[in-house]
Write a protein that holds these residues in place. Structure first.
Motif, mmCIF file in Angstrom:
data_model
loop_
_atom_site.group_PDB
_atom_site.id
_atom_site.type_symbol
_atom_site.label_atom_id
_atom_site.label_comp_id
_atom_site.label_asym_id
_atom_site.label_seq_id
_atom_site.Cartn_x
_atom_site.Cartn_y
_atom_site.Cartn_z
ATOM 1 N N LEU A 110 0.831 -1.196 0.000
ATOM 2 C CA LEU A 110 0.000 0.000 0.000
ATOM 3 C C LEU A 110 0.867 1.248 0.000
ATOM 4 C CD1 LEU A 110 -1.606 -2.179 2.102
ATOM 5 C CD2 LEU A 110 -3.273 -0.353 1.981
ATOM 6 N N LEU A 111 0.572 2.152 -0.924
ATOM 7 C CA LEU A 111 1.183 3.471 -0.942
ATOM 8 C C LEU A 111 0.170 4.422 -0.300
ATOM 9 C CD1 LEU A 111 3.573 5.247 -1.955
ATOM 10 C CD2 LEU A 111 2.212 5.664 -4.018
ATOM 11 N N ILE A 112 0.520 4.943 0.873
ATOM 12 C CA ILE A 112 -0.403 5.753 1.666
ATOM 13 C C ILE A 112 -0.095 7.233 1.484
ATOM 14 C CG2 ILE A 112 -1.286 6.213 3.985
ATOM 15 C CD1 ILE A 112 -1.907 3.402 3.024
ATOM 16 N N GLU A 113 -1.137 8.017 1.230
ATOM 17 C CA GLU A 113 -1.007 9.474 1.138
ATOM 18 C C GLU A 113 -1.785 10.128 2.270
ATOM 19 O OE1 GLU A 113 -2.255 11.081 -2.586
ATOM 20 O OE2 GLU A 113 -0.532 10.304 -3.690
ATOM 21 N N GLY A 114 -1.248 11.240 2.787
ATOM 22 C CA GLY A 114 -1.983 12.043 3.752
ATOM 23 C C GLY A 114 -1.547 11.903 5.189
ATOM 24 N N VAL A 115 -0.632 10.974 5.477
ATOM 25 C CA VAL A 115 -0.159 10.780 6.851
ATOM 26 C C VAL A 115 1.263 11.322 6.959
ATOM 27 C CG1 VAL A 115 0.351 9.134 8.688
ATOM 28 C CG2 VAL A 115 -1.578 8.723 7.153
ATOM 29 N N PRO A 116 1.463 12.428 7.662
ATOM 30 C CA PRO A 116 2.827 12.940 7.833
ATOM 31 C C PRO A 116 3.692 11.935 8.593
ATOM 32 C CG PRO A 116 1.170 14.555 8.533
ATOM 33 C CD PRO A 116 0.458 13.251 8.353
ATOM 34 N N HIS A 117 4.914 11.736 8.129
ATOM 35 C CA HIS A 117 5.847 10.826 8.813
ATOM 36 C C HIS A 117 5.210 9.453 9.023
ATOM 37 C CE1 HIS A 117 8.026 14.545 9.461
ATOM 38 N NE2 HIS A 117 7.018 15.028 10.155
ATOM 39 N N LEU A 118 4.757 8.858 7.944
ATOM 40 C CA LEU A 118 4.048 7.568 8.034
ATOM 41 C C LEU A 118 4.809 6.541 8.854
ATOM 42 C CD1 LEU A 118 1.674 5.731 6.925
ATOM 43 C CD2 LEU A 118 3.341 4.972 5.221
ATOM 44 N N SER A 119 6.128 6.462 8.663
ATOM 45 C CA SER A 119 6.910 5.436 9.355
ATOM 46 C C SER A 119 6.908 5.597 10.868
ATOM 47 C CB SER A 119 8.360 5.443 8.839
ATOM 48 O OG SER A 119 8.423 5.058 7.491
ATOM 49 N N MET A 120 6.499 6.749 11.346
ATOM 50 C CA MET A 120 6.465 7.007 12.782
ATOM 51 C C MET A 120 5.110 6.700 13.419
ATOM 52 S SD MET A 120 9.414 7.796 13.807
ATOM 53 C CE MET A 120 11.000 8.224 13.081
ATOM 54 N N LEU A 121 4.145 6.244 12.624
ATOM 55 C CA LEU A 121 2.880 5.846 13.247
ATOM 56 C C LEU A 121 3.166 4.752 14.274
ATOM 57 C CD1 LEU A 121 0.057 5.487 10.553
ATOM 58 C CD2 LEU A 121 0.238 7.179 12.386
#
Length: 205
Positions: A110-121
């Motif tokens: 999945l290529l996710i858009e809209g979440v800043p700093h996705l890897s830090m979720l």
């Protein structure tokens, strides 16, 4: 009820939960015999992950990321899905001095858009897809030389081994997330996602 944290000299830091809006910009799946993925318009998810995907299954075999087990130990498969963000992959590509890194090269689903700093979720974050699927984040996806070699080959780097070694350093905390299916169904490209980030406790004891 008394607040127990008020009596602790160095209280545990609590960060409130929040909700974010996102989108599944692109979807990918892998053949059953290779980790690299190809772009698709929908993903059919069961409790074992993506039907027919390389990483599907209720369990998996441990590898280098689980040094506490003998290699090959059967364990829970928390890596059914790989989530990445275009902005983070662009940073990794720049650090590696290459033009781009495509999600397919590193086995993303999945290529996710809209979440800043996705890897830090944080672990435990829930992704509620508009069509009804729910995916739960397990952890960051640790970059490895195996994916690095794929990047080096596809990007046309002269020294594939050097690229394989560089990728884990460049992609640290930028390689996205691994997740598993909490509620199965079908995800479609362009689908809206509601992300629920849980309350976080910073444990310093």
């Amino acid at each position: 009820m008394p607040d127990l944290f008020s009596t602790i000299e160095t209280p545990v830091e609590i960060v409130p939960g929040r909700k974010l809006a996102a989108m599944a910009a692109a979807l990918y799946m892998a053949a059953s015999d290779h980790f690299e993925t190809r772009r698709v318009e929908e993903l059919r998810l069961g409790f074992d992950g993506i039907e027919g995907d390389f990483h599907a299954g209720a369990t998996r075999r441990s590898g280098g990321c689980e040094p506490w087990y003998a290699r090959g130990t059967e364990m829970r498969n928390e890596r059914q899905l790989s989530l990445v963000a275009a902005d983070e992959l662009a940073i990794v590509a720049e650090l590696m001095a290459i033009a781009e890194i495509k999600p397919e090269w590193i086995g993303a689903n999945l290529l996710i858009e809209g979440v800043p700093h996705l890897s830090m979720l944080p672990a435990g974050s829930l992704l509620f897809f508009k069509g009804g699927v729910t995916v739960k984040v397990d952890a960051q996806n640790g970059p490895c030389r195996f994916s690095g070699r794929s990047v080096a080959e596809h990007a046309g780097m002269t020294d594939h081994e050097a690229g394989a070694l560089l990728f884990p350093k460049a992609a640290k905390r930028l390689r996205g997330l691994v997740a598993w299916v909490e509620k199965p169904g079908v995800i479609r490209a362009g689908e809206e996602i509601s992300v629920r980030v849980p309350e976080q406790w910073i444990y310093r004891a």
